[in-house]
Motif scaffolding. Structure first.
Motif, mmCIF file in Angstrom:
data_model
loop_
_atom_site.group_PDB
_atom_site.id
_atom_site.type_symbol
_atom_site.label_atom_id
_atom_site.label_comp_id
_atom_site.label_asym_id
_atom_site.label_seq_id
_atom_site.Cartn_x
_atom_site.Cartn_y
_atom_site.Cartn_z
ATOM 1 N N GLU A 102 1.398 12.203 5.444
ATOM 2 C CA GLU A 102 0.699 10.945 5.174
ATOM 3 C C GLU A 102 -0.061 10.352 6.335
ATOM 4 N N HIS A 103 0.712 10.363 7.610
ATOM 5 C CA HIS A 103 0.272 9.617 8.596
ATOM 6 C C HIS A 103 -1.109 10.378 8.923
ATOM 7 N N ASP A 109 -3.929 9.524 6.468
ATOM 8 C CA ASP A 109 -4.173 8.208 6.853
ATOM 9 C C ASP A 109 -4.967 7.886 8.196
ATOM 10 N N ARG A 152 0.218 10.200 -1.724
ATOM 11 C CA ARG A 152 1.099 8.979 -1.985
ATOM 12 C C ARG A 152 1.662 9.373 -3.403
ATOM 13 N N HIS A 195 -10.166 10.616 0.982
ATOM 14 C CA HIS A 195 -9.391 9.433 0.314
ATOM 15 C C HIS A 195 -8.582 9.721 -0.662
ATOM 16 N N GLN A 208 -1.434 4.846 12.739
ATOM 17 C CA GLN A 208 -0.956 6.025 12.101
ATOM 18 C C GLN A 208 -0.475 7.563 12.994
ATOM 19 N N ASP A 210 -7.531 0.215 3.675
ATOM 20 C CA ASP A 210 -7.874 1.280 4.399
ATOM 21 C C ASP A 210 -9.128 1.729 3.330
ATOM 22 N N HIS A 255 0.818 -1.324 0.073
ATOM 23 C CA HIS A 255 -0.146 -0.113 -0.084
ATOM 24 C C HIS A 255 0.884 1.224 -0.088
ATOM 25 N N GLY A 291 -5.365 11.508 0.330
ATOM 26 C CA GLY A 291 -4.374 10.402 0.755
ATOM 27 C C GLY A 291 -3.754 9.827 -0.379
#
Length: 228
Positions: A100-101, A104, A151, A144, A219, A55, A24, A147
Motif C-alpha cells: 500500500e505504501h 500510495d 485498502r 488510484h 509513503q 490524495d 483514510h 490503491g
C-alpha cells in the motif's frame, strides 16, 4: 486586499484540512462495521474512505483547476471513475495486491504531476507539451483504483457475496467522491470570476506540488521503515 487574502487563506485551509484526517486508512472500527452491517456497510465504508481520501481528492481538485466548464468536469471525472472502478473491482476480485505504501507513493506522484502540469511545468521546464489530459486521468484513475483495492483487501470480507461486497464498496466510493467534490467544484468554479483567482490558482497548484512531494516521501518512509 484584505478580502482576497482572507479568501485565499480560507481556501488554503480547506485544501489542507483533508491532510489532517486520519480515517483514510483501515481501522478496526471499519472492520467491525463491515462485520455487522451487511452490504450497506460496504457502501458506507467505501464512501467514508473516499471522503477522507485526501490524495484522491487533491488529484481531482488539480484536474478541476485545469477545466473551464461543467461539461468537461463531468467528462473527466467520469473517465477517472471508470479507471478506478476497473482496478478496484478487478484487482480485488482476482486478489491482485501490492504494498500500500508503494501504491500510495505513485498516487502522490499523480498529485505532484497535476500541480506541475497546471502551472505549465512541462512547457516551461521540460520544453514539450504535456501529455493528453484525458488519457492521463484514465491512467491515474487505474492507479488510484488499485490503491482503493489494496485498502479493501486489507479488510476481512469473507467469501460470502464476495463480488457484491466489492461492487457495494465501489458504489460507496462513487457516492463519497460526489459528496467530496461538490464543495471543491463550487469553490473553484465560483472563484474563477474573481480578480484574486490567478494568485489563488498559482498558490493552490504550488501546494499540490508540495503536498505530492510530502506524501511521496511519507509513503516511501513507510515502505522502508514500516511506518503506518
Amino acid at each position: 486586499m484584505k478580502t482576497p487574502n482572507k479568501q485565499i487563506l480560507t481556501t488554503s485551509l480547506l485544501l489542507l484540512f483533508p491532510l489532517l484526517l486520519a480515517a483514510h486508512g483501515v481501522s478496526s472500527a471499519d472492520q467491525e462495521t463491515l462485520n455487522n452491517g451487511g452490504l450497506l456497510s460496504y457502501i458506507y465504508v467505501g464512501a467514508k474512505h473516499m471522503v477522507t481520501g485526501y490524495d484522491h481528492l487533491l488529484f481531482l481538485a488539480g484536474v478541476i483547476f485545469y477545466l473551464n466548464n461543467f461539461k468537461d468536469i463531468v467528462r473527466f471525472i467520469t473517465v477517472f471513475t471508470i479507471g478506478h472502478s476497473i482496478t478496484l473491482i478487478g484487482a480485488t476480485y482476482l486478489g491482485i495486491k501490492a504494498d500500500e505504501h508503494l501504491i500510495d507513493a505513485v498516487i502522490a506522484i499523480s498529485v505532484l504531476y497535476k500541480g506541475f502540469e497546471n502551472l505549465g511545468g512541462f512547457e516551461k521546464y521540460l520544453k514539450f507539451k504535456s501529455p493528453n489530459l484525458l488519457w492521463m486521468v484514465f491512467i491515474f484513475g487505474l492507479i488510484h483504483g488499485f490503491g482503493l483495492s489494496t485498502r479493501l483487501q486489507s479488510f476481512d470480507v469473507g467469501s460470502s457475496q464476495f463480488l457484491a461486497k466489492i461492487v457495494c464498496f465501489n458504489i460507496g466510493v462513487e457516492l463519497g467522491q460526489v459528496l467530496a467534490l461538490i464543495p471543491i467544484v463550487f469553490i473553484i468554479t465560483q472563484w474563477k470570476s474573481k480578480k484574486s483567482y490567478t494568485p489563488f490558482y498559482k498558490a493552490a497548484n504550488l501546494y499540490l506540488i508540495i503536498a505530492g512531494i510530502g506524501l511521496f516521501i511519507y509513503q516511501m518512509y513507510g515502505y522502508f521503515y514500516g511506518g503506518n
